[in-house]
Design an enzyme around this catalytic site. Structure first.
Site, PDB file in Angstrom:
ATOM      1  N   TYR A  56       0.952  -1.478  -0.024  1.00 53.72           N
ATOM      2  CA  TYR A  56       0.115   0.079   0.034  1.00 53.72           C
ATOM      3  C   TYR A  56       0.850   1.228   0.206  1.00 53.72           C
ATOM      4  CZ  TYR A  56      -3.416   3.413   1.759  1.00 53.72           C
ATOM      5  OH  TYR A  56      -4.167   4.603   1.727  1.00 53.72           O
ATOM      6  N   ASP A  73       9.368   2.728  -0.767  1.00 52.03           N
ATOM      7  CA  ASP A  73       8.484   3.523   0.140  1.00 52.03           C
ATOM      8  C   ASP A  73       8.746   3.213   1.640  1.00 52.03           C
ATOM      9  OD1 ASP A  73       4.722   3.671  -0.058  1.00 52.03           O
ATOM     10  OD2 ASP A  73       6.412   4.316   1.293  1.00 52.03           O
ATOM     11  N   LYS A  92       5.029   9.608   8.339  1.00 54.55           N
ATOM     12  CA  LYS A  92       4.991   9.225   9.772  1.00 54.55           C
ATOM     13  C   LYS A  92       5.784   9.717  10.777  1.00 54.55           C
ATOM     14  CE  LYS A  92       2.499   4.974   8.018  1.00 54.55           C
ATOM     15  NZ  LYS A  92       1.361   4.955   8.439  1.00 54.55           N
TER      16      LYS A  92
HETATM   17  P1  KE4 Z   1      -0.673   8.396   4.429  1.00 59.51           P
HETATM   18  O1  KE4 Z   1      -0.945   9.230   3.226  1.00 59.51           O
HETATM   19  O2  KE4 Z   1      -1.774   7.546   5.099  1.00 59.51           O
HETATM   20  O3  KE4 Z   1       0.195   9.421   5.345  1.00 59.51           O
HETATM   21  O4  KE4 Z   1       0.503   7.505   3.837  1.00 59.51           O
HETATM   22  C1  KE4 Z   1       0.166   6.515   2.971  1.00 59.51           C
HETATM   23  C2  KE4 Z   1       1.257   5.302   2.996  1.00 59.51           C
HETATM   24  C3  KE4 Z   1       2.403   5.371   2.159  1.00 59.51           C
HETATM   25  N1  KE4 Z   1       3.119   4.235   2.209  1.00 59.51           N
HETATM   26  C4  KE4 Z   1       2.802   3.285   3.259  1.00 59.51           C
HETATM   27  C5  KE4 Z   1       4.150   2.239   2.972  1.00 59.51           C
HETATM   28  C6  KE4 Z   1       1.951   3.311   3.985  1.00 59.51           C
HETATM   29  O5  KE4 Z   1       2.088   2.244   5.059  1.00 59.51           O
HETATM   30  C7  KE4 Z   1       0.929   4.376   4.023  1.00 59.51           C
HETATM   31  C8  KE4 Z   1      -0.060   4.361   5.048  1.00 59.51           C
HETATM   32  N2  KE4 Z   1      -0.341   3.536   5.962  1.00 59.51           N
HETATM   33  C9  KE4 Z   1      -1.536   3.333   6.521  1.00 59.51           C
HETATM   34  C10 KE4 Z   1      -1.420   2.001   7.455  1.00 59.51           C
HETATM   35  N3  KE4 Z   1      -1.204   0.862   6.988  1.00 59.51           N
HETATM   36  C11 KE4 Z   1      -2.180   4.605   7.211  1.00 59.51           C
HETATM   37  C12 KE4 Z   1      -3.317   4.275   8.139  1.00 59.51           C
HETATM   38  C13 KE4 Z   1      -4.574   4.669   7.532  1.00 59.51           C
HETATM   39  O6  KE4 Z   1      -4.634   4.482   6.152  1.00 59.51           O
HETATM   40  O7  KE4 Z   1      -5.410   5.227   8.275  1.00 59.51           O
END
Ligand code: KE4
Length: 433
Positions: free
Chosen positions: A144, A239, A267
């Site tokens: 993801y 990523d 994060k």
């Molecule tokens: P954000 O747009 O949510 O800040 O980041 C996207 C993203 C990009 N790359 C990786 C490897 C990620 O894990 C994420 C977002 N992680 C999720 C948890 N698996 C955020 C939690 C959520 O979607 O509420």
């Protein structure tokens, strides 16, 4: 545990916010029951609006590696507040954080701040296409990378949980340049390069997958991606939104000794406030506007409060590198004990851990990618999650997420978690302790 106020707040939230949440995975759809509404957090603990406390292994999905409301981070934010919240003009803070990130990641000469991981990845892919003049990207099934259209294809995390790995609204045109391949399978990548090679702008990968549960790269996998990308002139994008400053101060790339062309972060670098970033070699990053023609912008990019929280967090991690060994020790002890207790209860479980990330799959087989992860018993995971929650342990509300240990988790917390898992496994096995 009484959840009356959470239930009332959830009912009201659903009137005004789709699903009652501002990010799908928070709604507990994958594990049953209703989300608890949080009143405040401190150290390793969350406190909900009904006065219940929880030992937290979500940590805001990764940012809270130091634990919640770390005094030095909070002090820095409070001090910055007095100078206003946003200027829309450059500040020294942005350069300091950019320098800190580049000093930590040898592959990064320059970095651009944005406000989320999604934005970081979306921008990095646009840059890769602008730099190479090519169109296709390879992504891996179950990984993801945020919710931009071209990446909501066989995506992990909430997309997988919601059963919409290919979300409605993503047009065939948006999807046509995204090639999805199985994780941990170099042959598949080699074959795809044979087919698309001259048109592949980038290969994007989570160096340790954290969105289909936690799945480490097989030995040689990341090195193989590096060789193939170099051979075909595609950019390798790590990523590291989850793994950056989580697995090591320099992220997964310093652990696995593989140098990507671009890296995305998020994060932890925001210390709990909204920050994403993408960076890499100077010759690539110099194409980003206004230095070059690849456009990307953001009203709150480099926000001074977020920069302050990120800087304070990284400064602590930089000074206290021993945190990483301590996190590794506690996480491996927890994971090994979960494995032992599940086996003792006769529950088929495959437990993974890398650094301070961990995950329990309810399957007897080794999990190396989406197919094996998806074969695990998510109904049992739901029962495990609910039992742990009843015992005051707050895990990620989905099989396809990661557990996050923080520096605020002591050995007492680890022991409490092991005991709770033992009780949960016994419940699942139908045995009374
Ligand atoms: P954000 O747009 O949510 O800040 O980041 C996207 C993203 C990009 N790359 C990786 C490897 C990620 O894990 C994420 C977002 N992680 C999720 C948890 N698996 C955020 C939690 C959520 O979607 O509420």
């Amino acid at each position: 545990m009484d959840h009356k106020r959470s239930a009332a707040l959830f009912a009201e939230a659903k009137q005004y916010i789709p699903g009652g949440v501002n990010s799908p995975v928070r709604a507990f759809r994958a594990v049953g029951g209703q989300p608890v509404f949080i009143d405040h957090a401190q150290g390793a603990y969350l406190y909900d609006v009904d006065g219940n406390s929880y030992l937290d292994y979500v940590g805001s999905w990764g940012p809270m590696i130091l634990g919640h409301a770390h005094p030095e981070v909070m002090e820095a934010i409070k001090e910055a507040l007095g100078r206003g919240t946003s200027y829309g003009a450059p500040t020294e803070l942005e350069t300091r954080l950019a320098k800190k990130i580049c000093d930590a990641f040898p592959s990064m000469d320059m970095v651009r701040m944005v406000s989320s991981g999604t934005e970081a990845v979306m921008s990095a892919l646009r840059l890769a296409r602008g730099f190479t003049g090519r169109n296709k990207i390879f992504k891996f099934i179950g990984c993801y990378h945020g919710h931009s259209d071209g990446l909501l294809i066989k995506a992990g995390s909430g997309a997988a949980t919601m059963g919409v790995p290919d979300s409605p609204g993503v047009t065939p045109n948006a999807a046509k340049d995204t090639i999805t391949l199985p994780y941990n399978d170099l042959n598949a990548v080699d074959q795809a390069f044979h087919e698309f090679g001259e048109d592949v702008a980038a290969v994007i990968v989570e160096p340790v997958a954290g969105n289909m549960g936690v799945i480490p790269p097989e030995p040689g996998y990341l090195e193989g991606l590096r060789v193939l990308c170099t051979q075909y002139g595609a950019l390798l994008i790590f990523d590291e939104v989850i793994t950056g400053f989580r697995l090591a101060y320099g992220g997964a790339q310093v652990i696995y000794k593989v140098r990507p062309d671009l890296t995305t972060l998020g994060k932890i670098i925001g210390g709990g406030l909204p920050v994403g970033a993408y960076g890499g070699r100077r010759e690539i990053m110099s194409l980003v506007a206004p230095a070059g023609p690849v456009y990307q912008a953001g009203t709150l990019s480099g926000n001074p409060l977020a920069m302050t929280a990120g800087l304070a967090t990284l400064e602590i991690l930089d000074k206290r590198r021993g945190i990483y060994q301590d996190l590794e020790l506690k996480t491996s002890c927890l994971a090994d004990s979960m494995k032992t207790e599940a086996a003792a209860a006769g529950i088929p479980a495959y437990v993974t851990h890398v650094g301070s990330l961990f995950c329990t799959f309810f399957t007897p087989e080794k999990v190396t990618g989406w197919e094996s992860a998806a074969s695990s018993d998510t109904e049992v995971f739901g029962r495990f999650f609910r039992s742990m929650l009843r015992q005051g342990i707050y895990l990620a509300p989905s099989q396809f997420e990661a557990g996050f240990m923080s520096a605020a988790h002591g050995w007492e917390e680890v022991d409490r978690t092991i005991a709770a898992a033992k009780a949960a496994f016994s419940e699942i096995a139908g045995k009374q302790l």
